[in-house]
Structure formats: structure tokens, C-alpha cells
Design an enzyme around this catalytic site. Sequence first.
Site, PDB file in Angstrom:
ATOM      1  N   GLU A 146       0.860  -1.189   0.000  1.00 51.25           N
ATOM      2  CA  GLU A 146       0.000   0.000   0.000  1.00 51.25           C
ATOM      3  C   GLU A 146       0.894   1.235   0.000  1.00 51.25           C
ATOM      4  O   GLU A 146       2.101   1.133   0.306  1.00 51.25           O
ATOM      5  CB  GLU A 146      -0.921  -0.008   1.227  1.00 51.25           C
ATOM      6  CG  GLU A 146      -1.819  -1.234   1.213  1.00 51.25           C
ATOM      7  CD  GLU A 146      -2.761  -1.314   2.415  1.00 51.25           C
ATOM      8  OE1 GLU A 146      -2.709  -0.409   3.288  1.00 51.25           O
ATOM      9  OE2 GLU A 146      -3.539  -2.285   2.459  1.00 51.25           O
ATOM     10  N   SER A 151       7.687  -1.832   2.840  1.00 49.06           N
ATOM     11  CA  SER A 151       8.570  -2.839   3.450  1.00 49.06           C
ATOM     12  C   SER A 151       7.906  -3.541   4.622  1.00 49.06           C
ATOM     13  O   SER A 151       8.305  -4.649   4.988  1.00 49.06           O
ATOM     14  CB  SER A 151       9.868  -2.171   3.924  1.00 49.06           C
ATOM     15  OG  SER A 151      10.582  -1.695   2.810  1.00 49.06           O
ATOM     16  N   GLU A 376       9.839  -6.792  -4.112  1.00 45.67           N
ATOM     17  CA  GLU A 376      10.058  -8.134  -3.524  1.00 45.67           C
ATOM     18  C   GLU A 376      11.039  -8.094  -2.364  1.00 45.67           C
ATOM     19  O   GLU A 376      11.802  -9.033  -2.157  1.00 45.67           O
ATOM     20  CB  GLU A 376      10.565  -9.103  -4.595  1.00 45.67           C
ATOM     21  CG  GLU A 376       9.543  -9.435  -5.640  1.00 45.67           C
ATOM     22  CD  GLU A 376       8.475 -10.372  -5.118  1.00 45.67           C
ATOM     23  OE1 GLU A 376       8.576 -10.808  -3.959  1.00 45.67           O
ATOM     24  OE2 GLU A 376       7.531 -10.626  -5.862  1.00 45.67           O
ATOM     25  N   THR A 378      13.360  -4.894  -0.330  1.00 49.48           N
ATOM     26  CA  THR A 378      14.515  -4.072  -0.731  1.00 49.48           C
ATOM     27  C   THR A 378      15.804  -4.738  -0.256  1.00 49.48           C
ATOM     28  O   THR A 378      15.800  -5.667   0.566  1.00 49.48           O
ATOM     29  CB  THR A 378      14.432  -2.676  -0.086  1.00 49.48           C
ATOM     30  OG1 THR A 378      14.522  -2.836   1.334  1.00 49.48           O
ATOM     31  CG2 THR A 378      13.127  -1.953  -0.425  1.00 49.48           C
TER      32      THR A 378
END
Length: 397
Positions: A146, A151, A376, A378
Amino acid sequence: MTKHSVRPGSVTVDPRDFLAVDALLDDEERLIRDTVRQFVGDRILPGIADWFEEGIFPIELAKEMGSLGLLGMHLDGYGCAGTSNVAYGLACTELEAGDSGTRSFVSVQGSLCMFPIRAFGSEEQKQEWLPQMAAGEAIGCFGLTEADAGSDPSSMRTTARRDGGDWVINGSKMWITNGSVSQLAIVWAKTDEGVRGFIVPRDTKGFTVNDIHQKLSLRASVTSELVLDDVRLPADAVLPEVVGMRGPLSCLNEARFGIMYGAIGAARACYEAALDYAGERMMFDKPIASFQLIQRQLVEMLVKVNRGMLVAMHVGRMKDAGTLDPSHISFGKLDNVRMALEVAREARSVLGANGITLEYPVIRHMNNLESVLTYEGTNEIHTLILGNKITGIPAFG
Ligand code: TGC
Ligand code: FAD
């Protein structure tokens, strides 16, 4: 025991497969790799510079990828090819040697949308969706991130509440690959029981999709915002077999595995472009490949690309053997993506001014890899996953 002596010239060394990784593959893996390489050469490379410049993903390729068995290829049954994990990884390498957007499309479809239906769906959901998704007739997107929960997806604000026999979802998802070209979205939302996954058909009332424009990375890939405004779904829209963050994080394992392999393809394409260019480009009356400093750059790229492939092959074999922990995938994603970005930047400099145009693949890969570094998980998040694993101390928050 016979010991082989090492004699210069007795073995042919291929600058494009320096460590002879080809010899580590079985016949099926080699066939899949070669088939995907040919598909990329015939169907992706001729158009990719224009698609990137125009900012379009050629969705008509979905059915071709389906007929090649690339969609959900490492899943079993329901029309999926059921290949090994290594074969899936090798396909990702070849797809991303074309463009990260092509690999992204396949990752999202197979690992982020078909995988949760296969792993956590009801028999009816599997029967309804997987065969048409494997064929490329229905496209999926995966809504976890969102605007204020990247993360840390567990801080998501999207909710799903029960209303009689229905579910009602409210919220929005940001940065969603394939959003506006999809027929269904896997949406993760908070419920009273914990985070749950929902299959949201595109034509559901209250569900809208807005594309994100002005990207300078992954331009040949669709990235969208999903908005869910009182989206009412029947009880059987929920994925019944998982509750909690384990659901979406399990999907990420699959997609990150593909990225670990995929990034090598982008890096390899950059290395090969630099090697070819350096052999032909004349400066000071010599090919620039004859200069020590250029050779050093080429060798740095060579070492990184080959090392990345060895890591991927090892992690891939572990996954096939069932001896893998998710942190092994973090190791591969972290190191191979940053490696690929370093190789792309190095190759860009070898190409001089030509390195900034779409006539060569290098700056396109370089810009794409900036997204691959971020999505996917960091670089920092994978570092923290590994740090947690080796120290036992979580340092996320
Ligand atoms: P945590 O509290 O540690 O665990 C919560 C539950 O999840 C389980 N779990 C996992 N399960 C499977 N695989 C994994 N890798 C798992 N990691 C954790 C865990 O056992 C626990 O289960 P249970 O049953 O006990 O409840 O997790 P957390 O919520 O604190 O998360 C930690 C963190 C930071 C590592 C995680 O949030 C994370 O990985 N963040 C990064 C977010 C991210 O990668 N987003 C990607 C979005 S999708 C995307 O980018 C697509 S790009 C597509 C393309 O175009 O290619
Ligand atoms: P943030 O989380 O805000 O991070 C910003 C910076 O802070 C980063 O450098 C990060 O590493 C750092 N940081 C954050 N937390 C910590 C910490 N604890 N310690 C140290 N540093 C920290 N998501 C989906 O759900 N589905 C998709 O299909 C999808 N496709 C995408 C496609 C593209 C092209 C892009 C760019 C993103 C996509 N994403 C998708 C979203 C992606 O997963 C997120 O961008 C990513 O998880 C990072 O979130 P963020 O952008 O909010 O960055």
C-alpha cells in the site's frame, strides 16, 4: 583415483558461459532454457526498445507464454507444466535477459497469483482459475503493498469484514504489476482473524484500477493502483487454507526465487553487450577491449555474472531437494540483484555515449534493475532478514 592435470588450451572456455554452468543442467533444463532463449530472441528483443520507449507491455504475448508452459510452470496439475524449480529459474534468467518487465509478468502470474491459489485455494478456486491462468487466458495481479505499507506490509490498512455470508473489502493497493491488464487480483486484507487473501474478479462493483505513469524504470510493464471501495464478495472468494502474514510471505518466497535467477539474465545481457562493443569500438587506433582498464571492467562483470549463476544454481538445487530456508532466497535476491545493477552500470560506462540509448539494452536493464532492487523486499530488508537469521535478533523496527 585419476587426477586430471590442468593444461592451457586443453579445454575450450566460452566467454559467455565461463564456468560451464551448462554442464550442471540436465537435458530437460537445457531444453527449457533454450526454448525460452529462442522465444525471447524472436518475440521480445525485436520490439522491446519501442515498448520501453512507449511504455507498453505487449499483453498479446501472454497466450504465447501460456502455450510455451511458462505460466505457473513450477506448479503441478491444473494445466501447469510441473517443472523443477531450477527449470523455472532458468526460464526467468532468459526472460529477464530480454527485459525485467517480461520476467515480472511471468513472476506475478505464476508465483504471486497462481501459487497462492494452488497452495491455499479451495478445489473449486483451483479448477476455476488455474487452467485459464496457465494458458494465459486470465491474467492476475497481486495486491500486497500500500502507499504507506511497503517494506512493512503487516501495517496494511485494507480491511475485509464479514457481512452476512459476504465479505466487504475497503482500501487501496499501490505499485501493483499487471493491475490494469488483469482479470483477477489476489488482494491481501486485514480481517478479525488476521490477514487473509481474496480473489477479486476485475469486474466486481467498487473495484477500480488506475495506472501509474511517468515511470523511468520497468516501462515495458504495467504498474497500477488498485482501489477497493465497499467491494462485496461471496464467502467463497477467500483463500480458505491460510490466515496471517504467512500467506503473502510464502508467495514472495516463490517470486524472489525467480528474481534471484532473473537478475542474472539482465546482468548477462549487459556483460555480453559490453564484451561485443569493446571488441568492435576503435579508439586510439585500437579496439577498446585492448586497453587494460576496459579488460578489468569486462572481467569484473564476468566474475559477477558467473558467481551469481553459481549461487542461483546452488539455491535452486536446494529448493528442489527441499532443504531450503527462505533466508537462502534472501541471500540470492540480495546479492544477485545488487550484482546485476553493478554490472549494468559498468557496462553502461564501457559503451560510452552509446550506452545511454535504447539502441543497446544496457541502460534499459540498468533502469529496470532499480525497481528490481526495490520490489520483492529491498536490499535493506533482505539484509535484515539475513541479519536476523545469523544473530537471532530481529532489527526491523
Ligand atoms: P514475521 O512476524 O516474521 O512473520 C509473520 C508470519 O509469516 C511467517 N513468515 C513467512 N512465511 C513464509 N515465508 C517467509 N519468507 C516468511 N517470513 C515470515 C512467519 O513464520 C509468521 O507466521 P505465523 O504463522 O507464525 O504468524 O513477519 P513480519 O510481518 O514482521 O515481516 C517481516 C518482513 C519485513 C521480513 C516482511 O514483512 C517482508 O518481507 N517485507 C518486505 C515486503 C515485500 O517484499 N513486499 C513485496 C510486495 S510484492 C512485490 O513487490 C511484487 S513485484 C512483482 C514483480 O513485478 O516481479
Ligand atoms: P519503503 O518501505 O518506504 O522503503 C523506503 C526505503 O527505506 C528503502 O530503502 C527501504 O529499504 C528502507 N527501509 C524500510 N524499512 C527499513 C528498515 N526497517 N531498516 C532499514 N531500511 C528500511 N507490490 C505488490 O504488492 N505487488 C506488486 O505487483 C508490486 N509490483 C511492483 C512493481 C514496481 C515497478 C515497483 C517499483 C514496486 C512494486 N511493488 C509491488 C511494491 C514493492 O514491493 C515496494 O515498493 C517495496 O516493498 C518497498 O516498499 P516502499 O516502496 O514503500 O519503500
